[in-house]
Design a protein around this motif. Structure first.
Motif, PDB file in Angstrom:
ATOM      1  N   VAL A 127       0.926  -1.065  -0.071  1.00 13.48           N
ATOM      2  CA  VAL A 127       0.058  -0.030   0.207  1.00 13.48           C
ATOM      3  C   VAL A 127       0.850   1.291   0.034  1.00 13.48           C
ATOM      4  O   VAL A 127       1.694   1.461   0.854  1.00 13.48           O
ATOM      5  N   VAL A 128       0.732   1.948  -0.975  1.00 13.00           N
ATOM      6  CA  VAL A 128       1.422   3.204  -1.099  1.00 13.00           C
ATOM      7  C   VAL A 128       0.297   4.551  -0.277  1.00 13.00           C
ATOM      8  O   VAL A 128      -0.467   4.412  -0.744  1.00 13.00           O
ATOM      9  N   ASN A 129       1.007   5.125   0.631  1.00 15.14           N
ATOM     10  CA  ASN A 129       0.259   5.767   1.348  1.00 15.14           C
ATOM     11  C   ASN A 129       0.892   7.204   2.129  1.00 15.14           C
ATOM     12  O   ASN A 129       1.915   7.031   2.586  1.00 15.14           O
ATOM     13  N   PRO A 130       0.690   8.290   1.558  1.00 11.00           N
ATOM     14  CA  PRO A 130      -0.218   8.534   0.575  1.00 11.00           C
ATOM     15  C   PRO A 130       0.036   8.133  -0.744  1.00 11.00           C
ATOM     16  O   PRO A 130       1.221   8.062  -1.146  1.00 11.00           O
ATOM     17  N   ASN A 131      -0.984   7.907  -1.734  1.00  9.32           N
ATOM     18  CA  ASN A 131      -0.557   7.432  -2.970  1.00  9.32           C
ATOM     19  C   ASN A 131      -0.193   8.069  -3.923  1.00  9.32           C
ATOM     20  O   ASN A 131      -0.541   9.356  -4.015  1.00  9.32           O
ATOM     21  N   ASN A 132       0.552   7.489  -4.759  1.00 12.85           N
ATOM     22  CA  ASN A 132       1.087   8.229  -6.037  1.00 12.85           C
ATOM     23  C   ASN A 132       0.492   7.502  -7.315  1.00 12.85           C
ATOM     24  O   ASN A 132       0.638   6.311  -7.331  1.00 12.85           O
ATOM     25  N   PRO A 133      -0.616   7.957  -8.034  1.00 15.28           N
ATOM     26  CA  PRO A 133      -0.601   9.789  -8.319  1.00 15.28           C
ATOM     27  C   PRO A 133      -1.801  10.040  -7.603  1.00 15.28           C
ATOM     28  O   PRO A 133      -2.087  11.571  -7.740  1.00 15.28           O
ATOM     29  N   ASP A 134      -2.495   9.698  -7.132  1.00 15.73           N
ATOM     30  CA  ASP A 134      -4.003  10.159  -6.778  1.00 15.73           C
ATOM     31  C   ASP A 134      -4.095  10.934  -5.392  1.00 15.73           C
ATOM     32  O   ASP A 134      -5.081  11.438  -4.928  1.00 15.73           O
ATOM     33  N   GLY A 135      -3.054  10.548  -4.491  1.00 13.06           N
ATOM     34  CA  GLY A 135      -3.097  11.160  -3.253  1.00 13.06           C
ATOM     35  C   GLY A 135      -4.018  10.353  -2.233  1.00 13.06           C
ATOM     36  O   GLY A 135      -4.166  10.761  -1.146  1.00 13.06           O
ATOM     37  N   ARG A 136      -4.407   9.366  -2.572  1.00  7.55           N
ATOM     38  CA  ARG A 136      -5.529   8.469  -1.816  1.00  7.55           C
ATOM     39  C   ARG A 136      -4.734   8.325  -0.477  1.00  7.55           C
ATOM     40  O   ARG A 136      -3.464   7.683  -0.396  1.00  7.55           O
ATOM     41  N   TRP A 192      -5.551  11.344 -17.104  1.00  3.91           N
ATOM     42  CA  TRP A 192      -4.573  11.895 -16.050  1.00  3.91           C
ATOM     43  C   TRP A 192      -3.482  12.584 -16.444  1.00  3.91           C
ATOM     44  O   TRP A 192      -2.792  12.114 -17.310  1.00  3.91           O
ATOM     45  N   LEU A 193      -3.091  13.691 -15.546  1.00  2.00           N
ATOM     46  CA  LEU A 193      -1.960  14.388 -15.802  1.00  2.00           C
ATOM     47  C   LEU A 193      -1.529  14.856 -14.396  1.00  2.00           C
ATOM     48  O   LEU A 193      -2.194  15.254 -13.695  1.00  2.00           O
ATOM     49  N   ARG A 194      -0.178  14.554 -13.978  1.00  2.00           N
ATOM     50  CA  ARG A 194       0.330  14.756 -12.745  1.00  2.00           C
ATOM     51  C   ARG A 194       1.403  16.023 -12.964  1.00  2.00           C
ATOM     52  O   ARG A 194       2.194  16.110 -13.718  1.00  2.00           O
ATOM     53  N   VAL A 238      -8.053  16.459  -9.328  1.00  2.00           N
ATOM     54  CA  VAL A 238      -8.673  15.338  -8.580  1.00  2.00           C
ATOM     55  C   VAL A 238      -8.104  14.662  -7.688  1.00  2.00           C
ATOM     56  O   VAL A 238      -8.517  13.535  -6.902  1.00  2.00           O
ATOM     57  N   GLY A 239      -6.946  15.097  -7.034  1.00  2.00           N
ATOM     58  CA  GLY A 239      -5.985  14.417  -6.186  1.00  2.00           C
ATOM     59  C   GLY A 239      -4.728  14.870  -6.192  1.00  2.00           C
ATOM     60  O   GLY A 239      -4.341  15.935  -6.769  1.00  2.00           O
ATOM     61  N   GLY A 240      -3.842  14.378  -5.292  1.00  2.00           N
ATOM     62  CA  GLY A 240      -2.579  14.856  -5.068  1.00  2.00           C
ATOM     63  C   GLY A 240      -1.904  14.618  -3.632  1.00  2.00           C
ATOM     64  O   GLY A 240      -2.581  14.099  -2.707  1.00  2.00           O
TER      65      GLY A 240
END
Length: 335
Positions: free
Chosen positions: A137-146, A311-313, A274-276
């Motif tokens: 689990v990536v937390n906070p996640n890359n690329p949506d910041g979940r 998506w674009l980061r 939508v995230g980050g």
């Protein structure tokens, strides 16, 4: 069959070769790295001259323990956490599967699959079952910041560890939100938990190739053996020791300011964020491919994703001049 290599952020030279311009004149917003590097401390000549000895590594571990608040473990310095991802297949017992909460940093699934392990890209923590010997689990996640709370991840850890599995929590972007990090809880008292931390992203020194892993002593010993002697350079250990024991409040304020400016620029161009995380913003756009190429023609590089063409980061720009350059390019491309 080996999975193809992943196109990550960066790659300015390749972009310049295609779209023109000198690489040093491009604005690179394709990575999630602090665009204002920390001021480098003095490094003694012995760090360059001699192989890194145990004393230098021990000092870095103590500094990292202070920085990450790890009372139950001494973080192990590694030459970038990617080096440890390469070792993860060794921690999956025969006959068990691996799960990677996705979409996320693609190297986890790629490395595990290249090692011949069955990997499931799950989209919900409820999908974790006793079949998995490794869960990432990536937390906070890359690329949506979940972002998951500590309580949620501790519950997941209990389920994974109950069957002898290993939960890997990647906190590469955790420096701006330490209250959600599991780093302080990792160690011998929490078997079955391994936490990854990045040094270069927050401090803006990704070229140093330095990270830390936090977990049980026996697991860290296996990782250290797998990496071999002198894995981290003396200068990297020295820089980390000094920066991690310094006052980092100015760095945090700078990142906050740069992130706020980025979001104002993106919103001002009519883009939907939508995230980050504190170090990047994720945008959803119906014609992201055209937008990406248009920015490249202005010699601005952002990060597209092959698994989601909308998506674009956008990483952080280093100053107001770069903000204005991005704003002008967005107006030209979108307009």
């Amino acid at each position: 069959m080996t999975a193809p290599r992943i196109a990550h952020g960066g790659g300015i030279a390749a972009a310049a070769a295609r779209f023109g311009g000198r690489p040093e004149d491009w604005l690179d917003l394709s990575t999630g790295i602090n665009p204002i590097p920390a001021i480098l401390p003095d490094v003694d000549i012995a760090a360059w001259h001699r192989l890194p000895d145990r004393q230098r590594q021990d000092a870095a571990r103590l500094a990292a323990a202070q920085y990450y608040s790890t009372a139950n473990a001494l973080p192990l310095p590694v030459p970038g956490t990617q080096s440890v991802i390469q070792l993860l297949p060794r921690f999956v017992a025969a006959g068990r599967r691996a799960a990677v909460l996705s979409p996320t940093y693609g190297e986890y699934a790629r490395v595990l699959e290249n090692a011949g392990l069955p990997v499931d890209r799950i989209t919900d923590l409820d999908a974790v079952s006793d079949a998995y010997g490794l869960v990432v689990v990536v937390n906070p996640n890359n690329p949506d910041g979940r972002l998951f709370s500590r309580a949620t991840l501790l519950d997941l850890h209990a389920r994974v560890a109950r069957t002898g599995g290993l939960l890997v929590v990647d906190e590469a972007f955790g420096d701006m939100g330490p209250e959600t990090c599991l780093s302080p809880l990792a160690g011998d008292e929490t078997p079955g938990l391994l936490v990854f931390r990045s040094f270069g992203k927050f401090f803006g020194l990704a070229g140093l190739r330095l990270g830390f892993v936090i977990g049980e002593t026996a697991v860290l010993d296996r990782i250290e053996d797998g990496l071999g002697p002198w894995a981290v350079s003396g200068p990297a250990l020295t820089i980390a020791t000094k920066l991690m024991t310094s006052d980092t409040s100015a760095i945090r304020l700078s990142i906050d300011a740069r992130k706020a400016s980025l979001d104002v620029t993106l919103s001002g161009a009519g883009l939907e964020i939508v995230g980050g995380t504190g170090l990047f913003s994720l945008v959803d756009h119906a014609d992201a491919g055209t937008l990406h190429e248009g920015l490249c023609r202005h010699h601005i590089l952002v990060r597209p994703f092959d698994y989601n063409p909308r998506w674009l980061r956008f990483g952080l720009a280093p100053d107001s001049v770069a903000d204005a350059r991005l704003a002008a390019a967005l107006t030209d491309v979108i307009g």
